[in-house]
Design an enzyme around this catalytic site. Structure first.
Site, mmCIF file in Angstrom:
data_model
loop_
_atom_site.group_PDB
_atom_site.id
_atom_site.type_symbol
_atom_site.label_atom_id
_atom_site.label_comp_id
_atom_site.label_asym_id
_atom_site.label_seq_id
_atom_site.Cartn_x
_atom_site.Cartn_y
_atom_site.Cartn_z
ATOM 1 N N LEU A 38 -11.396 -24.355 -1.184
ATOM 2 C CA LEU A 38 -11.385 -23.866 0.194
ATOM 3 C C LEU A 38 -12.544 -22.926 0.489
ATOM 4 O O LEU A 38 -12.957 -22.761 1.636
ATOM 5 C CB LEU A 38 -10.070 -23.146 0.485
ATOM 6 C CG LEU A 38 -8.801 -24.001 0.419
ATOM 7 C CD1 LEU A 38 -7.560 -23.127 0.569
ATOM 8 C CD2 LEU A 38 -8.827 -25.080 1.502
ATOM 9 N N GLY A 39 -13.060 -22.304 -0.547
ATOM 10 C CA GLY A 39 -14.166 -21.369 -0.353
ATOM 11 C C GLY A 39 -14.539 -20.715 -1.664
ATOM 12 O O GLY A 39 -13.819 -20.811 -2.663
ATOM 13 N N GLY A 41 -17.034 -17.197 -3.370
ATOM 14 C CA GLY A 41 -17.781 -15.973 -3.111
ATOM 15 C C GLY A 41 -18.330 -15.406 -4.395
ATOM 16 O O GLY A 41 -18.352 -16.082 -5.434
ATOM 17 N N GLY A 44 -15.501 -15.194 -7.255
ATOM 18 C CA GLY A 44 -14.640 -16.314 -7.607
ATOM 19 C C GLY A 44 -14.508 -17.299 -6.469
ATOM 20 O O GLY A 44 -15.397 -17.433 -5.629
ATOM 21 N N VAL A 46 -11.473 -19.874 -3.927
ATOM 22 C CA VAL A 46 -10.108 -20.113 -3.445
ATOM 23 C C VAL A 46 -9.878 -21.618 -3.471
ATOM 24 O O VAL A 46 -10.676 -22.390 -2.920
ATOM 25 C CB VAL A 46 -9.894 -19.570 -2.018
ATOM 26 C CG1 VAL A 46 -8.463 -19.867 -1.556
ATOM 27 C CG2 VAL A 46 -10.165 -18.072 -1.970
ATOM 28 N N LYS A 61 -6.262 -17.753 -5.256
ATOM 29 C CA LYS A 61 -7.489 -16.963 -5.336
ATOM 30 C C LYS A 61 -7.806 -16.755 -6.803
ATOM 31 O O LYS A 61 -7.005 -16.167 -7.548
ATOM 32 C CB LYS A 61 -7.346 -15.626 -4.612
ATOM 33 C CG LYS A 61 -8.640 -14.823 -4.648
ATOM 34 C CD LYS A 61 -8.755 -13.810 -3.547
ATOM 35 C CE LYS A 61 -10.145 -13.187 -3.543
ATOM 36 N NZ LYS A 61 -10.321 -12.207 -2.447
ATOM 37 N N ASP A 153 -13.726 -5.303 5.366
ATOM 38 C CA ASP A 153 -14.496 -6.550 5.398
ATOM 39 C C ASP A 153 -13.943 -7.497 6.462
ATOM 40 O O ASP A 153 -13.754 -8.694 6.205
ATOM 41 C CB ASP A 153 -14.475 -7.221 4.019
ATOM 42 C CG ASP A 153 -15.596 -8.260 3.857
ATOM 43 O OD1 ASP A 153 -16.568 -8.218 4.634
ATOM 44 O OD2 ASP A 153 -15.487 -9.112 2.953
#
Length: 305
Positions: A38-39, A41, A44, A46, A61, A153
């Site tokens: 899903l994403g 960064g 790490g 997701v 996560k 954030d």
């Protein structure tokens, strides 16, 4: 507020302690079907997975041990669990574990994605959708502030969307979240969303964490939702668009900058509250509720200038 922050600090200490004792090692491939990423960064990624035992879909996560300490992981997991009672904060499952190389915890999955995935460039979102987002995010931010916490954030990528019309959106990612009053010495959050007092921070200076940092980021986020673009790249004097905004806010010029002049007058007032350069003059996030009966978009709002 000091009492709230103190109470949360004690509570989180207990949650971190209890979570640490029950942190088992699990083989991801044995326990879950991987559906997709899903994403990702700096610390790490997701993943969308299905639990083989329950057939439940969820987001995991996954944080690399070499970049995240066990304590950092447990604090983020505990914060997510603690705050997830709010309907506009992502729900955290009682599932935290480790693998050979990662720390992992489970979250509910958002079927649409995040706000950045549905914003139309230079157009934004339909007015009703923006107002729904504003109401829900402001409520969640007020809840976080009441707990003596600051998200640190807030950005479009950290607002998850559960339907295309934005009837349900939720704040996620508490990896940078801190206690109100905590002193920091380095910049935090995504560049375009940072408040000017954060942007001006140098290695020799200190900044006390405050909920007004989230209000500023919220203001930038709303501008993105309304117009489909950022108001500036960075909130410093070196950015001409930001400098013109400051001059206007300080009454050094009568007319708003071109990009702000395209917004309805009521929204100019609203953003003047959310994006007050002097943080002590910044409003609460719920200021947006005062403008729900006003028009938030005009034909000129969609201009690509």
């Amino acid at each position: 507020m000091a009492s709230a922050a103190h109470d949360v600090k004690i509570l989180l200490k207990g949650l971190v302690s209890s979570s640490s004792q029950g942190l088992q090692e699990i083989d991801l491939q044995e326990r879950f079907h991987l559906i997709k990423e899903l994403g990702s960064g700096g610390h790490g990624s997701v993943l969308l997975v299905e639990d083989k035992e329950t057939n439940q879909k969820m987001a995991l996560k996954i944080m690399e041990k070499k970049r995240t300490s066990k304590r950092q992981f447990l604090i983020e997991f505990s914060l997510s669990s603690y705050l997830s009672s709010h309907p506009n904060i992502i729900r955290s499952f009682d599932m935290a574990f480790k693998t050979q190389d990662h720390f992992v915890f489970g979250l509910e999955a958002a079927p649409v994605g995040d706000l950045s995935s549905i914003i139309v460039r230079n157009v934004g979102l339909p007015e009703d959708n923006v107002k729904r987002c504003a109401m829900q995010i402001s409520s969640a931010l007020e809840f976080i502030a009441e707990k003596g916490l600051v998200h640190m954030d807030i950005k479009c990528k950290n607002i998850l969307v559960f339907d295309q019309e934005c009837h349900c959106v939720k704040i996620t990612d508490f990896g940078l979240t801190g206690m109100k009053g905590t002193v920091i010495r380095s910049k935090s959050g995504s560049t375009s969303y940072r408040a000017p007092e954060m942007c001006e921070l140098t290695g020799q200076e200190e900044l006390a964490v405050d909920s007004t940092l989230d209000v500023w980021s919220f203001g930038v986020l709303l501008y993105c939702l309304i117009t489909g673009k950022f108001p500036w790249k960075v909130a410093t004097d070196k950015d001409k668009r930001f400098s013109r905004f400051v001059a206007w806010q300080n009454n050094h010029c009568d007319d708003p900058p071109a990009s702000w002049n395209k917004l309805p007058t009521c929204l100019q007032r609203m953003f003047g509250c959310l994006l007050a350069v002097d943080y002590s003059q910044r409003s609460k996030p719920t200021e947006v509720l005062c403008y729900m009966e006003e028009s938030w978009k005009t034909d000129s709002t969609y201009s690509t200038d």
